[in-house]
Design a protein around this motif. Structure first.
Motif, PDB file in Angstrom:
ATOM      1  N   GLY A  68       0.817  -1.213   0.000  1.00  0.00           N
ATOM      2  CA  GLY A  68       0.000   0.000   0.000  1.00  0.00           C
ATOM      3  C   GLY A  68       0.848   1.258   0.000  1.00  0.00           C
ATOM      4  O   GLY A  68       0.369   2.350  -0.328  1.00  0.00           O
ATOM      5  N   ALA A  69       2.123   1.123   0.325  1.00  0.00           N
ATOM      6  CA  ALA A  69       3.033   2.271   0.349  1.00  0.00           C
ATOM      7  C   ALA A  69       3.260   2.877  -1.034  1.00  0.00           C
ATOM      8  O   ALA A  69       3.715   4.020  -1.142  1.00  0.00           O
ATOM      9  N   VAL A  70       2.948   2.137  -2.094  1.00  0.00           N
ATOM     10  CA  VAL A  70       3.183   2.669  -3.436  1.00  0.00           C
ATOM     11  C   VAL A  70       2.076   3.643  -3.843  1.00  0.00           C
ATOM     12  O   VAL A  70       2.117   4.189  -4.958  1.00  0.00           O
ATOM     13  N   ALA A  71       1.119   3.881  -2.977  1.00  0.00           N
ATOM     14  CA  ALA A  71      -0.081   4.648  -3.318  1.00  0.00           C
ATOM     15  C   ALA A  71       0.216   5.910  -4.109  1.00  0.00           C
ATOM     16  O   ALA A  71       0.993   6.759  -3.677  1.00  0.00           O
ATOM     17  N   GLU A  72      -0.370   5.992  -5.294  1.00  0.00           N
ATOM     18  CA  GLU A  72      -0.467   7.196  -6.119  1.00  0.00           C
ATOM     19  C   GLU A  72       0.812   7.608  -6.820  1.00  0.00           C
ATOM     20  O   GLU A  72       0.799   8.552  -7.599  1.00  0.00           O
ATOM     21  N   ARG A  73       1.925   6.898  -6.580  1.00  0.00           N
ATOM     22  CA  ARG A  73       3.156   7.323  -7.265  1.00  0.00           C
ATOM     23  C   ARG A  73       4.101   6.198  -7.602  1.00  0.00           C
ATOM     24  O   ARG A  73       5.125   6.400  -8.225  1.00  0.00           O
TER      25      ARG A  73
END
Length: 506
Positions: A151-156
């Motif tokens: 989930g840390a990759v969110a949006e980028r």
């Protein structure tokens, strides 16, 4: 001698037939291997396996609801893809590296490579269930851990490097931590650390990995400005995700008893109680500041309570779950401010809820673990925690937590650093999307599909102001304008809202 025709009762001990030298548990053409296990235990564990699997789309819905519309689908996609990637890794060598019968203190051997000889022998986790069942159940734990972390990759974050990272991270980080925590040969297990269902291997490991991934990716475009001052785009998704997780957590914690017994029942009781108290606590903390009964706050508190009780769920009495819920709710709520102190864009507060929640749960387990609770399964013997005047247990818990968190954080940085380094020569390994791709949204750039039809339709709208900010024009539904400085975008927002209503009716 054939157990089927010998008149022996079901669940006859395997040793009675002298088959313990067979790595697979015996020849199924000669012996009915089913008689060595209780059918109720087998059925119970199969259901718990399915419940843990249910948690993975729950994570996807929860993360998707917290993010912005233009990247909502990518988070759902990554959650379910983590199941596919990690399941293959678990078959390939993951199970052997974590739960080999020939494991060392830190990692397993490859004697079960490709699930070789994983069949009817008693498992490393418990003699009550066979290797094959323990393998699929623990495989779901590996899948949910990776789903939490990515989930840390969110949006980028770009998708292909993340998929590669899933396989490598499970091999280098998760498998060793699972081995030393739950394998009887592991150093934490031998030390006397108490972690019933994954305080360190699942929550601390995923939380610290998410923190490292956030650092390696860098902050999102507009971080720290009004541009990123938005609310979660779909609170309904957050509620749905919370419900999936809450239900699935019964299989996660109760199933960790590895058989249908009173210890599993107690784990279910404390799991539900801690979740409820955690949700109430988070709501009260938020209400004190904002005078609003936040739905997102309640859901976050439920997850915090569930995370906190995880390591102690098979060790603590029912009344202790109230303490776990309160402490988890308060600690994780305040931990959401840590990202500002750490100067890190942890977009979904994964470290705050899972990293900090897991740490708090591990420490509280040292205080409230009771020997009589552990023995509810009829065979587990522990020295207990402070309730049993076993004072050194706090040292074991802290050692386990710090070792797991540090190893996960450092290892994740190393893995991602290598991938991004390769990205300088081969762009497919580059971790982060470009600024233009980030403005368009990961759904559009990486997947080519959208969570909502009208996200795509809004791209074709001719707004009255030609100079509308690109980020706002493609994502005007995601943020509420501030009272000052965004008046000129109001017409764009109105037009987009009208189009969204039309698309919804269509």
């Amino acid at each position: 001698m054939d157990p089927v025709t010998s008149g022996l009762e079901p669940t006859t001990p395997l040793e009675a037939f002298g088959n313990t030298t067979d790595a697979a548990g015996g020849d199924s053409k000669v012996y009915n291997l089913n008689v060595f296990y209780n059918p109720g235990d087998i059925a119970f564990m199969i259901v718990c396996t399915a419940l843990v699997l249910l948690m993975i789309p729950g994570v996807g819905f929860f993360y998707s609801g917290l993010a912005r519309r233009k990247s909502a689908l990518s988070l759902l996609w990554l959650s379910v893809m983590s199941t596919a990637v990690v399941t293959f890794q678990w078959f390939f060598w993951g199970y052997s590296l974590a739960f080999s019968h020939k494991a060392g203190k830190y990692i397993g051997a490859l004697d079960n490579f490709g699930l070789n000889n994983v069949l009817g022998a008693p498992s490393v986790g418990s003699p009550r269930i066979p290797d094959l069942l323990f393998c699929i159940y623990q495989g779901m734990f590996a899948c949910i851990t990776v789903a939490l972390a990515v989930g840390a990759v969110a949006e980028r974050g770009r998708i292909l490097p993340c998929i590669i990272y899933m396989f490598i991270w499970t091999t280098i980080i998760y498998d060793p931590i699972a081995c030393w925590t739950w394998n009887s040969s592991g150093w934490v297990f031998k030390l006397g650390g108490l972690d019933f269902a994954g305080g360190t291997p699942v929550h601390i490991a995923s939380g610290c990995a998410a923190l490292a991934y956030s650092y390696m990716l860098g902050k999102r475009r507009g971080h720290g400005t009004q541009e990123l001052n938005y609310r979660p785009h779909n609170v309904t998704h957050i509620v749905i995700g919370t419900v999936f997780l809450w239900v699935g957590w019964f299989g996660f914690n109760a199933g960790s008893a590895l058989s249908a017994n009173l210890r599993a029942v107690m784990a279910a009781v404390v799991t539900n109680l801690a979740a409820c108290v955690g949700g109430i606590t988070w709501c009260l903390v938020d209400y004190r500041l904002e005078r609003k009964w936040s739905t997102v706050g309640f859901c976050s508190g439920v997850i915090a309570g569930l995370v906190c009780i995880t390591p102690g769920s098979g060790y603590v009495p029912a009344w202790a779950a109230v303490v776990f819920g309160v402490c988890g709710g308060v600690a994780c709520n305040y931990a959401t401010k840590l990202k500002y102190f750490l100067r890190c864009d942890d977009a979904l507060d994964i470290f705050a809820v899972h990293g900090v929640g897991g740490l708090v749960g591990n420490i509280l387990t040292a205080f409230f673990a009771a020997d009589y609770i552990a023995h509810l399964d009829g065979y587990t013997v522990i020295s207990g925690g402070w309730l049993n005047r076993h004072w050194i247990q706090i040292g074991y818990q802290i050692a386990d937590s710090v070792a797991g968190g540090a190893y996960s954080f450092a290892g994740t940085c190393l893995i991602l650093g290598c991938l991004d380094g390769l990205g300088k020569f081969m762009p497919i390994f580059r971790l982060r999307a470009s600024e233009e791709e980030e403005m368009l949204g990961i759904d559009d750039v990486e997947i080519g599909e959208f969570a909502y039809d009208y996200v795509e339709l809004t791209r074709e709208v001719k707004f009255p102001d030609d100079e509308v900010d690109e980020g706002m024009s493609t994502h005007s539904l995601d943020r509420r304008p501030s009272a000052m400085g965004h008046e000129k975008n109001q017409s764009s927002i109105d037009s987009s809202n009208q189009l969204a209503e039309w698309a919804h009716r269509a």
